[in-house]
Design a protein around this motif. Structure first.
Motif, PDB file in Angstrom:
ATOM      1  N   ALA A 187      49.435  37.471  16.294  1.00 27.01           N
ATOM      2  CA  ALA A 187      49.997  38.186  17.484  1.00 27.01           C
ATOM      3  C   ALA A 187      48.695  37.954  18.817  1.00 27.01           C
ATOM      4  O   ALA A 187      48.668  38.560  19.810  1.00 27.01           O
ATOM      5  N   GLY A 188      47.987  36.992  18.361  1.00 26.46           N
ATOM      6  CA  GLY A 188      47.087  36.461  19.321  1.00 26.46           C
ATOM      7  C   GLY A 188      47.795  35.346  20.268  1.00 26.46           C
ATOM      8  O   GLY A 188      48.851  35.085  20.199  1.00 26.46           O
ATOM      9  N   GLN A 189      46.932  35.044  21.476  1.00 25.09           N
ATOM     10  CA  GLN A 189      47.457  34.115  22.137  1.00 25.09           C
ATOM     11  C   GLN A 189      47.911  32.604  21.485  1.00 25.09           C
ATOM     12  O   GLN A 189      49.092  32.257  21.862  1.00 25.09           O
ATOM     13  N   SER A 190      47.246  32.382  20.386  1.00 27.10           N
ATOM     14  CA  SER A 190      47.824  31.351  19.864  1.00 27.10           C
ATOM     15  C   SER A 190      49.197  31.155  19.237  1.00 27.10           C
ATOM     16  O   SER A 190      50.176  30.442  19.411  1.00 27.10           O
ATOM     17  N   ALA A 219      45.433  42.573  31.186  1.00 28.08           N
ATOM     18  CA  ALA A 219      45.769  42.932  32.615  1.00 28.08           C
ATOM     19  C   ALA A 219      45.350  41.772  33.595  1.00 28.08           C
ATOM     20  O   ALA A 219      44.534  40.800  33.306  1.00 28.08           O
ATOM     21  N   PRO A 220      46.290  41.502  34.445  1.00 25.10           N
ATOM     22  CA  PRO A 220      46.021  40.314  35.336  1.00 25.10           C
ATOM     23  C   PRO A 220      44.808  40.712  36.161  1.00 25.10           C
ATOM     24  O   PRO A 220      44.221  41.816  36.495  1.00 25.10           O
ATOM     25  N   PRO A 221      44.305  39.651  36.906  1.00 18.99           N
ATOM     26  CA  PRO A 221      42.875  39.842  37.489  1.00 18.99           C
ATOM     27  C   PRO A 221      42.694  40.970  38.454  1.00 18.99           C
ATOM     28  O   PRO A 221      41.788  41.536  38.701  1.00 18.99           O
ATOM     29  N   TRP A 222      44.022  41.142  39.210  1.00 16.64           N
ATOM     30  CA  TRP A 222      44.004  42.056  40.248  1.00 16.64           C
ATOM     31  C   TRP A 222      43.941  43.318  39.890  1.00 16.64           C
ATOM     32  O   TRP A 222      43.927  44.469  40.562  1.00 16.64           O
ATOM     33  N   LYS A 223      44.117  43.601  38.313  1.00 18.07           N
ATOM     34  CA  LYS A 223      44.267  44.995  37.765  1.00 18.07           C
ATOM     35  C   LYS A 223      42.975  45.230  36.992  1.00 18.07           C
ATOM     36  O   LYS A 223      43.067  46.230  36.354  1.00 18.07           O
ATOM     37  N   GLN A 224      41.964  44.415  36.932  1.00 24.23           N
ATOM     38  CA  GLN A 224      40.805  44.632  36.289  1.00 24.23           C
ATOM     39  C   GLN A 224      40.143  45.646  36.851  1.00 24.23           C
ATOM     40  O   GLN A 224      39.962  45.663  38.292  1.00 24.23           O
ATOM     41  N   PRO A 225      39.483  46.676  36.036  1.00 22.14           N
ATOM     42  CA  PRO A 225      38.318  47.633  36.745  1.00 22.14           C
ATOM     43  C   PRO A 225      37.427  47.120  37.604  1.00 22.14           C
ATOM     44  O   PRO A 225      36.700  46.137  37.167  1.00 22.14           O
ATOM     45  N   ARG A 226      37.099  47.659  38.784  1.00 26.94           N
ATOM     46  CA  ARG A 226      36.251  47.102  39.480  1.00 26.94           C
ATOM     47  C   ARG A 226      34.764  47.638  39.426  1.00 26.94           C
ATOM     48  O   ARG A 226      33.842  46.925  39.985  1.00 26.94           O
ATOM     49  N   LEU A 227      34.619  48.705  38.877  1.00 29.21           N
ATOM     50  CA  LEU A 227      33.377  49.335  38.515  1.00 29.21           C
ATOM     51  C   LEU A 227      32.532  48.958  37.421  1.00 29.21           C
ATOM     52  O   LEU A 227      31.707  49.716  36.798  1.00 29.21           O
ATOM     53  N   VAL A 264      36.397  41.997  18.487  1.00 25.53           N
ATOM     54  CA  VAL A 264      36.181  41.701  19.945  1.00 25.53           C
ATOM     55  C   VAL A 264      37.121  40.468  20.530  1.00 25.53           C
ATOM     56  O   VAL A 264      37.060  39.609  19.983  1.00 25.53           O
ATOM     57  N   LEU A 265      37.685  40.811  21.446  1.00 30.91           N
ATOM     58  CA  LEU A 265      38.467  39.753  22.108  1.00 30.91           C
ATOM     59  C   LEU A 265      39.693  39.287  20.976  1.00 30.91           C
ATOM     60  O   LEU A 265      39.934  38.181  20.933  1.00 30.91           O
ATOM     61  N   GLY A 266      40.014  40.362  20.600  1.00 24.70           N
ATOM     62  CA  GLY A 266      41.123  39.964  19.406  1.00 24.70           C
ATOM     63  C   GLY A 266      42.454  39.838  19.893  1.00 24.70           C
ATOM     64  O   GLY A 266      42.443  39.294  20.813  1.00 24.70           O
ATOM     65  N   PRO A 267      43.498  39.860  18.825  1.00 21.96           N
ATOM     66  CA  PRO A 267      44.994  39.389  19.452  1.00 21.96           C
ATOM     67  C   PRO A 267      45.346  40.111  20.885  1.00 21.96           C
ATOM     68  O   PRO A 267      45.495  41.298  20.867  1.00 21.96           O
ATOM     69  N   LEU A 268      45.448  39.133  21.649  1.00 24.59           N
ATOM     70  CA  LEU A 268      46.172  39.602  22.985  1.00 24.59           C
ATOM     71  C   LEU A 268      46.484  38.397  23.943  1.00 24.59           C
ATOM     72  O   LEU A 268      45.595  37.495  23.727  1.00 24.59           O
ATOM     73  N   GLY A 269      47.527  38.352  24.205  1.00 26.22           N
ATOM     74  CA  GLY A 269      48.138  37.237  25.160  1.00 26.22           C
ATOM     75  C   GLY A 269      47.756  37.310  26.428  1.00 26.22           C
ATOM     76  O   GLY A 269      47.192  38.300  26.959  1.00 26.22           O
ATOM     77  N   ALA A 270      47.537  36.043  26.958  1.00 28.96           N
ATOM     78  CA  ALA A 270      47.192  35.969  28.479  1.00 28.96           C
ATOM     79  C   ALA A 270      48.252  36.829  29.325  1.00 28.96           C
ATOM     80  O   ALA A 270      49.370  36.684  29.012  1.00 28.96           O
ATOM     81  N   TRP A 271      47.618  37.195  30.434  1.00 28.79           N
ATOM     82  CA  TRP A 271      48.826  37.914  31.387  1.00 28.79           C
ATOM     83  C   TRP A 271      49.777  37.171  31.857  1.00 28.79           C
ATOM     84  O   TRP A 271      50.897  37.858  32.179  1.00 28.79           O
ATOM     85  N   TRP A 272      49.386  35.909  32.152  1.00 29.39           N
ATOM     86  CA  TRP A 272      50.547  35.072  32.723  1.00 29.39           C
ATOM     87  C   TRP A 272      51.578  34.478  31.751  1.00 29.39           C
ATOM     88  O   TRP A 272      52.412  34.016  32.065  1.00 29.39           O
ATOM     89  N   LEU A 273      51.377  34.797  30.387  1.00 30.02           N
ATOM     90  CA  LEU A 273      52.288  34.408  29.477  1.00 30.02           C
ATOM     91  C   LEU A 273      53.484  35.418  29.161  1.00 30.02           C
ATOM     92  O   LEU A 273      54.627  35.334  28.587  1.00 30.02           O
ATOM     93  N   ARG A 274      53.270  36.872  29.695  1.00 31.58           N
ATOM     94  CA  ARG A 274      54.105  37.732  29.432  1.00 31.58           C
ATOM     95  C   ARG A 274      55.468  37.627  29.809  1.00 31.58           C
ATOM     96  O   ARG A 274      56.634  37.446  29.066  1.00 31.58           O
ATOM     97  N   GLU A 275      55.455  37.134  31.201  1.00 36.21           N
ATOM     98  CA  GLU A 275      56.962  36.850  31.764  1.00 36.21           C
ATOM     99  C   GLU A 275      57.834  35.903  30.804  1.00 36.21           C
ATOM    100  O   GLU A 275      58.940  35.997  30.671  1.00 36.21           O
ATOM    101  N   ARG A 276      56.993  34.682  30.509  1.00 38.80           N
ATOM    102  CA  ARG A 276      57.709  33.703  29.708  1.00 38.80           C
ATOM    103  C   ARG A 276      57.960  34.220  28.435  1.00 38.80           C
ATOM    104  O   ARG A 276      59.080  33.686  27.635  1.00 38.80           O
TER     105      ARG A 276
END
Length: 399
Positions: A187-190, A219-227, A264-276
């Motif tokens: 379920a990770g990026q690979s 989350a894409p960069p523009w949705k990352q928490p700013r504080l 930490v930084l476990g299974p998670l796809g990159a934001w840009w891969l979701r649509e594909r």
């Protein structure tokens, strides 16, 4: 004659370490095939999950970042969090870094490393050469560490690209699966990127996620928490601490250290891969994989669903995108002396200050250092912490 330091491995951590050692005037011999894991064991068309800010090899001299390479090579400059790095660009960057800072790289294999009677280490190369090094840095990256769950051991000789089950590290061209039914475990990026690329190449693909694994995307960069403070991996206090201050990590209790490396930084796809991915790949989430066998030449997986049912899944081939597991026993070039003298924790070397192992003069960097210095050592940006400290410790101890 001053004995050199031997660096075994020519990926990001090996090249970065060698650059720091040479900047200190320490004679170094570097062995390995440059960027081989990235060139031969990553799928064609892959894009890096890491951002440009997290993808530069650390170097004591300015002018050797990924952005500097893009300028020198005349390719599109990659600098913002929204810029995605093609693997071919990253491989080109590593080769450019090597040519400029590690020009004497020796593309031969180290056959054995053992402790020398008079101090230091005796090394044998596959060219037949024997020599003594005053210190050895193991920077072999992912080589030999691909992990296959025992439930998938359907072949006595292990996973194979042409067999019923393989590991994701064994595939560069996923076009070979065009027209076939393919199961990708993980379920990770690979796993998610392998599945997407195979589907785009014409395969019918299903991802099987086990246990707590859920197919999800960052989350894409523009949705990352700013504080929250920035880190190479996103905005979070925990990620900032693990990225910039990993030195206290080795003092944590052993179970906590190993758990954090996995989670930490476990299974998670990159934001840009979701649509594909969505719409191109089927997903099946199961409680666990209980076994596998071969019937009529094809793999059959037995799984237990979250509803408690047992199901059998068939395909033409199964790819296990199940990651890597450090085990010094897999480093077959380590001779009996270093192997038996190393203090290990669950198969990983226990490292002290400066990335030195329990054997003075024997250092580990990159993935084998993660259980001592944290999850940042799994990523290229870990060179910023590891390389200068390893070189400084080595220079002080063996100057």
């Amino acid at each position: 004659m001053i004995q050199p330091v031997a660096v075994i491995g020519a990926g990001p951590f090996g090249l970065s370490t060698a650059a720091h050692l040479r900047a200190r005037g320490i004679p170094v011999r570097v062995f390995g095939d440059p960027m081989v894991s990235w060139r031969d064991h990553m799928p064609e068309g892959m894009l890096l999950k890491s951002t440009p800010a997290a993808s530069s090899l650390d170097c004591p001299q300015p002018g050797h970042t990924l952005a500097d390479y893009c300028d020198a090579a005349g390719v599109r400059r990659l600098v913002t969090d929204e810029d995605i790095i093609p693997v071919d660009t990253f491989i080109g960057y590593g080769e450019w870094f090597r040519q400029r800072l590690v020009p004497g790289l020796e593309q031969v294999r180290v056959v054995s490393v053992d402790r020398a009677a008079a101090g230091g280490f005796d090394l044998k190369l596959d060219s037949g050469e024997l020599f003594t090094a005053r210190a050895v840095v193991v920077a072999t990256g992912l080589s030999g560490l691909a992990h296959l769950p025992p439930e998938l051991a359907v072949a006595a000789d292990g996973p194979a690209p042409a067999g019923p089950v393989s590991h994701s590290a064994q595939h560069h061209d996923l076009g070979r699966f065009a027209g076939q039914e393919l199961i990708v475990i993980g379920a990770g990026q690979s796993a998610l990127e392998t599945a997407t690329l195979a589907a785009e190449a014409g395969a019918r693909v299903r991802v099987v996620a086990r246990g707590r694994g859920r197919v999800a995307f960052g989350a894409p960069p523009w949705k990352q928490p700013r504080l929250r403070p920035e880190s190479p991996f996103g905005r979070a206090w925990s990620l900032w601490a693990l990225s910039h201050h990993p030195h206290p990590y080795r003092f944590l209790p052993e179970p906590a250290r190993h758990l954090l490396v996995r989670r930490v930084l476990g299974p998670l796809g990159a934001w840009w891969l979701r649509e594909r991915f969505e719409g191109a790949v089927q997903v099946q989430e199961v409680e666990r994989l209980t076994g596998a066998e071969v019937r009529d030449g094809g793999p059959v997986l037995t799984v237990r669903t979250h509803a408690g049912r047992t199901e059998h899944l068939t395909a033409d081939h199964v790819i296990a995108a199940t990651g890597y597991r450090v085990d010094v026993a897999a480093l077959d070039f380590l001779g009996p002396g270093p192997r038996t003298g190393l203090v290990v924790s669950r198969g990983t070397p226990r490292l002290g200050p400066g990335f030195v192992s329990s054997i003075p003069g024997l250092y580990f960097t990159g993935l084998p250092a993660a259980s001592s210095y944290g999850p940042v050592m799994r990523f290229v940006c870990g060179t910023a912490y590891a390389s200068p400290r390893l070189a400084g410790h080595l220079a002080a101890a063996h100057g």
